[in-house]
Design a protein around this motif. Structure first.
Motif, PDB file in Angstrom:
ATOM      1  N   LEU A   1       0.828  -1.200   0.000  1.00 15.20           N
ATOM      2  CA  LEU A   1       0.000   0.000   0.000  1.00 15.20           C
ATOM      3  C   LEU A   1       0.871   1.263   0.000  1.00 15.20           C
ATOM      4  N   ALA A   2       1.873   1.306   0.873  1.00 14.81           N
ATOM      5  CA  ALA A   2       2.763   2.465   0.925  1.00 14.81           C
ATOM      6  C   ALA A   2       3.545   2.620  -0.373  1.00 14.81           C
ATOM      7  N   THR A   3       3.992   1.477  -0.913  1.00 15.68           N
ATOM      8  CA  THR A   3       4.757   1.507  -2.162  1.00 15.68           C
ATOM      9  C   THR A   3       3.921   2.089  -3.299  1.00 15.68           C
ATOM     10  N   PHE A   4       2.674   1.659  -3.368  1.00 16.43           N
ATOM     11  CA  PHE A   4       1.811   2.121  -4.454  1.00 16.43           C
ATOM     12  C   PHE A   4       1.496   3.605  -4.330  1.00 16.43           C
ATOM     13  N   TYR A   5       1.324   4.099  -3.090  1.00 22.16           N
ATOM     14  CA  TYR A   5       1.108   5.535  -2.925  1.00 22.16           C
ATOM     15  C   TYR A   5       2.316   6.307  -3.426  1.00 22.16           C
ATOM     16  N   MET A   6       3.510   5.810  -3.135  1.00 23.11           N
ATOM     17  CA  MET A   6       4.721   6.472  -3.614  1.00 23.11           C
ATOM     18  C   MET A   6       4.784   6.438  -5.138  1.00 23.11           C
ATOM     19  N   ILE A   7       4.387   5.288  -5.715  1.00 20.27           N
ATOM     20  CA  ILE A   7       4.429   5.176  -7.174  1.00 20.27           C
ATOM     21  C   ILE A   7       3.422   6.135  -7.816  1.00 20.27           C
ATOM     22  N   VAL A   8       2.234   6.232  -7.184  1.00 16.66           N
ATOM     23  CA  VAL A   8       1.213   7.142  -7.736  1.00 16.66           C
ATOM     24  C   VAL A   8       1.705   8.585  -7.703  1.00 16.66           C
ATOM     25  N   VAL A   9       2.330   8.980  -6.563  1.00 18.11           N
ATOM     26  CA  VAL A   9       2.858  10.344  -6.456  1.00 18.11           C
ATOM     27  C   VAL A   9       3.961  10.562  -7.473  1.00 18.11           C
ATOM     28  N   GLU A  10       4.835   9.546  -7.618  1.00 18.80           N
ATOM     29  CA  GLU A  10       5.963   9.691  -8.543  1.00 18.80           C
ATOM     30  C   GLU A  10       5.515   9.691  -9.995  1.00 18.80           C
ATOM     31  N   LYS A  11       4.457   8.958 -10.290  1.00 17.82           N
ATOM     32  CA  LYS A  11       4.006   8.822 -11.672  1.00 17.82           C
ATOM     33  C   LYS A  11       2.828   9.744 -11.991  1.00 17.82           C
ATOM     34  N   THR A  12       2.710  10.813 -11.228  1.00 17.27           N
ATOM     35  CA  THR A  12       1.606  11.737 -11.497  1.00 17.27           C
ATOM     36  C   THR A  12       1.674  12.282 -12.923  1.00 17.27           C
ATOM     37  N   LYS A  13       2.882  12.611 -13.371  1.00 11.51           N
ATOM     38  CA  LYS A  13       3.060  13.137 -14.739  1.00 11.51           C
ATOM     39  C   LYS A  13       2.615  12.099 -15.773  1.00 11.51           C
ATOM     40  N   ASP A  14       3.054  10.833 -15.576  1.00  8.62           N
ATOM     41  CA  ASP A  14       2.684   9.785 -16.539  1.00  8.62           C
ATOM     42  C   ASP A  14       1.167   9.579 -16.567  1.00  8.62           C
TER      43      ASP A  14
ATOM     44  N   ALA B   1      -2.731 -14.484   0.123  1.00 15.91           N
ATOM     45  CA  ALA B   1      -1.644 -13.539  -0.152  1.00 15.91           C
ATOM     46  C   ALA B   1      -1.959 -12.678  -1.377  1.00 15.91           C
ATOM     47  N   MET B   2      -2.493 -13.282  -2.420  1.00 18.95           N
ATOM     48  CA  MET B   2      -2.854 -12.528  -3.621  1.00 18.95           C
ATOM     49  C   MET B   2      -3.973 -11.539  -3.320  1.00 18.95           C
ATOM     50  N   LEU B   3      -4.937 -11.955  -2.497  1.00 14.07           N
ATOM     51  CA  LEU B   3      -6.048 -11.070  -2.154  1.00 14.07           C
ATOM     52  C   LEU B   3      -5.548  -9.852  -1.372  1.00 14.07           C
ATOM     53  N   ILE B   4      -4.626 -10.076  -0.428  1.00 12.76           N
ATOM     54  CA  ILE B   4      -4.076  -8.959   0.345  1.00 12.76           C
ATOM     55  C   ILE B   4      -3.317  -8.007  -0.566  1.00 12.76           C
ATOM     56  N   ALA B   5      -2.538  -8.556  -1.530  1.00 16.44           N
ATOM     57  CA  ALA B   5      -1.786  -7.702  -2.446  1.00 16.44           C
ATOM     58  C   ALA B   5      -2.733  -6.855  -3.306  1.00 16.44           C
ATOM     59  N   VAL B   6      -3.827  -7.464  -3.766  1.00 16.58           N
ATOM     60  CA  VAL B   6      -4.790  -6.722  -4.596  1.00 16.58           C
ATOM     61  C   VAL B   6      -5.491  -5.650  -3.770  1.00 16.58           C
ATOM     62  N   LEU B   7      -5.946  -6.030  -2.544  1.00 12.78           N
ATOM     63  CA  LEU B   7      -6.634  -5.047  -1.708  1.00 12.78           C
ATOM     64  C   LEU B   7      -5.718  -3.877  -1.346  1.00 12.78           C
ATOM     65  N   ALA B   8      -4.426  -4.156  -1.150  1.00 15.36           N
ATOM     66  CA  ALA B   8      -3.483  -3.086  -0.808  1.00 15.36           C
ATOM     67  C   ALA B   8      -3.274  -2.117  -1.963  1.00 15.36           C
ATOM     68  N   SER B   9      -3.553  -2.562  -3.177  1.00 17.04           N
ATOM     69  CA  SER B   9      -3.337  -1.696  -4.344  1.00 17.04           C
ATOM     70  C   SER B   9      -4.598  -0.934  -4.771  1.00 17.04           C
TER      71      SER B   9
END
Length: 566
Positions: free
Chosen positions: A440-453, A539-547
Motif C-alpha cells: 500500500l505504501a509503495t503504491f502511494y509512492m508510485i502514484v505520487v511519482e508517476k503523477t506526470k505519466d 496472499a494474492m487477495l491482500i496484495a490486490v486489496l493493498a493496491s
C-alpha cells in the motif's frame, strides 16, 4: 495492452516492488512450512491416539466392570449393526508393576489392559506397534525364541527364550554357589558340586597373577577352639522319627500334612520349570521398561530395565468390596511402542481371561465382567452420528456404562493441537498483512511519482478505469509472483526439512528435533493442497486489496492538475 506493458515495466524496474515481493514470498513460504509441519504432527498424533483405541468405547462406570456384556453387544448390533465392523471387550485396571533390576525392585505405575488376543486387533492397530514380527501378524502371549526388532547391539534383539534360559541357568548356578558358601560358613567345609561341568566357564582370578600365588585361606572356625560346635548326627529318637515320617504315605489333604508331598513324586515336566515354562505373558509399553537417553557419544539409545524373557511382578486391586491387593508374576513377551509417551509409559497388556480370573471378575450365573466394549466402524461411517445414536439408545443414567468416541476421549489433546495450529496460522498471516501495508505504501509512492505519466495517459484518452486497472494489475502481479515463489520455496523447504535440520545442527551444534522428547526419528510433514491454495489465494487477495486505494487515487487524478506543475 498498454496496461499490461506498464504493469510488467513497473514490476521489472522497481526495487521497492522487489522488497514487497520478498515480504510476500517469505510470508507465504513460512505459512506453507508451518502448515505442513503442524499437519504432520497432528496426523501422527491422530494415528497414534487412534491406534490403541477403537472408534467407539462403551466404558464401565465402575472399576469392577459390568456383567452380561454379550447381551449389551447384541443390543448394540440391533441398534447400529450396519455401521459396525468388529467388536471386542477389555478390562482396564490401575496397577503397580515391579521390575527386578540389579537385585532391586523398581516400581512403575501402569494401567493393565486385559485383551482378547483373537479379536483385539480387529478393533485397533495394536499389533502394528509390537516388536516381534509374528505378533504383528497375530497377537499372542507366548514368549518367542528370538527375532525381536530393535537397533543393532540392542538387548532387545537377543531377547526371547534363549536369553531366558541363559539367565535362569546363571541364576541357578549363582544360587547354588551361594548355598555352598553358606554351608561352608556353617559347617566349616565346602561341599562338592553335584556336577561341576554344568558351571559356566569363568576366568580364574589366579591366572593374571601366577607369579604370586594367593595363599590358601583356612576357614576360621575349622581349628578355632572358640568356634561353636559343628552340627553332628541328630539324636537317636529324632533320627527315628524322621525315618518313620519319610516312609509314611501322607495324604496332603490331612491337617498338618505336607501340602507339597505329592509334588515330590511328580515328574519334572508337570512342575513349573523357568527354563522351559513361562509365567502368563505380558506386553509392556516400551517406556515402561526402558529409558531413552543419549550415550557418551551423543547417540540416542534405549537402556532396558527388562526385555522379553524377564519376569515382572504385577500388583492390582481385586474386583471385591473392599478390594484386596493381588500380586502375580508375568513374563514379558513383547514391547508396544506407539511413540506416544503417554501410552508407551503407562500401559501393559495381559490376557483377558487371566486378568478376569485373578480379579475374581467371574460369576457362576452372570458370567465374566468387562470394563469396556470397543467398537470399530466400517469405513465411511459417520462417527458422531453413530455415537449419538448409541447414547440415545443406551443413556448413561440407566446403563452401567457410558459411550464415547475416541475423539471424545482424547478431546483436550486434539483441541490443543488444533488451537496451536490455528494461532500459528493467524500470527503468520499477519506477516503477509504487514507485507500488504508495505505494498500500500509503495503504491502511494508510485502514484505520487508517476503523477506526470498518469496526466499524460489521461490527456491521451486513457479512462479512470484503465488507470485503476494498471495499479490493481500491478498489485495482482506482485501477489502472483510473491506467493508463487513463496509456495515453491516453502515446498522445497518441506521436502528437505530433515536435511536442513541436520545442517542447522551441524552449524549451531544444538539439536533441532530431539528424538528423546518427541519419539520421532524425523520431522513429520504433510502437504495439504487445500491449505496451500488458501495461503496463496489469501496472499494474492491482500496484495490486490493493498493496491486498490492507490489505484482509486490515481484514477481520480485530473490530467490538468497532474500536469500543472510538471
Amino acid at each position: 495492452m498498454y496496461k499490461l506493458m506498464l504493469c510488467l515495466r513497473y514490476l521489472k524496474t522497481r526495487w521497492i516492488a522487489l522488497a514487497s515481493i520478498i515480504s510476500v514470498t517469505l510470508g507465504v513460504a513460512t505459512m506453507v512450512v508451518v502448515n505442513a509441519v503442524m499437519s504432520g504432527f497432528s496426523h501422527e498424533m491422530h494415528v497414534r491416539l487412534h491406534g490403541i483405541l477403537s472408534d467407539v468405547v462403551m466404558e464401565s462406570h465402575s472399576l469392577d466392570g459390568f456383567y452380561q456384556w454379550e447381551r449389551h453387544m447384541q443390543a448394540v448390533r440391533e441398534v447400529a449393526g450396519d455401521d459396525i465392523e468388529n467388536m471386542t471387550v477389555t478390562v482396564h485396571v490401575p496397577a503397580m508393576l515391579n521390575l527386578r533390576v540389579r537385585d532391586q525392585w523398581l516400581p512403575r505405575q501402569v494401567t493393565v489392559i486385559g485383551i482378547d488376543d483373537e479379536t483385539y486387533n480387529n478393533v485397533s492397530d495394536f499389533s502394528k506397534y509390537l516388536k516381534h514380527p509374528s505378533n504383528r501378524q497375530q497377537v499372542d502371549f507366548d514368549l518367542k525364541e528370538k527375532g525381536y526388532d530393535g537397533p543393532d547391539n540392542s538387548p532387545l534383539v537377543e531377547s526371547g527364550w534363549e536369553y531366558r534360559r541363559e539367565k535362569i541357568a546363571y541364576q541357578q548356578e549363582l544360587e547354588a554357589e551361594m548355598r555352598r558358601f553358606e554351608t561352608m560358613h556353617q559347617t566349616g567345609h565346602l561341599p562338592t558340586r553335584t556336577n561341576p561341568n554344568e558351571l559356566a566357564a569363568m576366568d580364574s582370578p589366579l591366572e593374571g597373577n601366577a607369579a604370586e600365588p594367593t595363599p590358601l585361606v583356612t576357614p576360621k572356625f575349622a581349628d578355632d577352639p572358640d568356634a561353636p560346635p559343628l552340627p553332628g548326627a541328630p539324636p537317636a529318637d529324632l533320627a527315628d522319627r524322621i525315618a518313620k515320617q519319610s516312609n509314611k504315605q501322607v495324604d496332603p489333604n490331612t491337617k498338618g500334612a505336607d501340602p507339597f508331598a505329592l509334588r515330590h513324586d511328580q515328574p519334572k515336566s508337570q512342575t513349573f520349570d523357568p527354563m522351559k515354562h513361562q509365567a502368563p505373558g505380558i506386553i509392556l509399553g516400551m517406556a515402561v521398561a526402558s529409558i531413552r537417553q543419549r550415550d557418551a557419544e551423543g547417540q540416542v539409545k534405549d537402556y532396558f530395565l527388562a526385555v522379553p524373557g524377564d519376569d515382572v511382578r504385577l500388583t492390582f486391586p481385586s474386583a471385591e468390596s473392599p478390594p484386596k491387593a493381588i500380586s502375580e508374576t508375568f513374563t514379558v513377551v513383547d514391547f508396544y511402542e506407539s511413540k506416544m509417551n503417554e501410552y508407551d509409559a503407562g500401559f501393559a497388556f495381559v490376557p483377558l481371561s487371566k486378568l478376569q480370573s485373578l480379579r475374581y471378575m467371574t460369576h457362576p450365573e452372570l458370567g465374566s465382567a468387562v470394563s469396556t466394549i470397543q467398537i470399530r466402524l466400517k469405513p465411511g461411517a459417520d462417527l458422531n452420528k453413530f455415537t449419538n445414536n448409541l447414547r440415545a439408545a443406551f443413556p448413561a443414567e440407566t446403563h452401567p456404562f457410558r459411550i464415547q468416541s475416541w475423539k471424545d476421549m482424547q478431546g483436550p489433546l486434539l483441541a490443543a493441537v488444533q488451537m496451536e495450529k490455528t494461532i500459528l496460522n493467524i500470527l503468520l498471516f499477519l506477516i503477509i498483512g504487514v507485507a500488504g501495508f508495505g505494498i500500500l505504501a509503495t503504491f502511494y509512492m508510485i502514484v505520487v511519482e508517476k503523477t506526470k505519466d498518469i496526466g499524460i495517459l489521461k490527456s491521451l484518452g486513457a479512462s479512470g478505469g484503465g488507470i485503476m486497472s494498471i495499479f490493481v494489475g500491478y498489485g495482482l502481479s506482485l501477489g502472483i509472483v510473491g506467493s508463487g515463489v513463496g509456495c515453491i520455496l516453502g515446498l522445497l523447504f518441506v521436502w528437505n526439512i530433515n536435511h536442513i535440520a541436520k545442517l542447522i545442527e551441524m552449524i549451531t551444534g544444538r539439536e533441532v528435533f530431539d528424538p528423546t522428547i518427541y519419539y520421532f526419528q524425523e520431522i513429520p510433514t504433510i502437504v495439504e493442497p487445500a491449505a496451500i491454495a488458501m495461503v496463496v489465494f489469501g496472499a494474492m487477495l491482500i496484495a490486490v486489496l493493498a493496491s486498490v486505494l492507490p489505484a482509486i487515487r490515481a484514477a481520480r487524478l485530473h490530467p490538468v492538475e497532474a500536469l500543472r506543475y510538471e
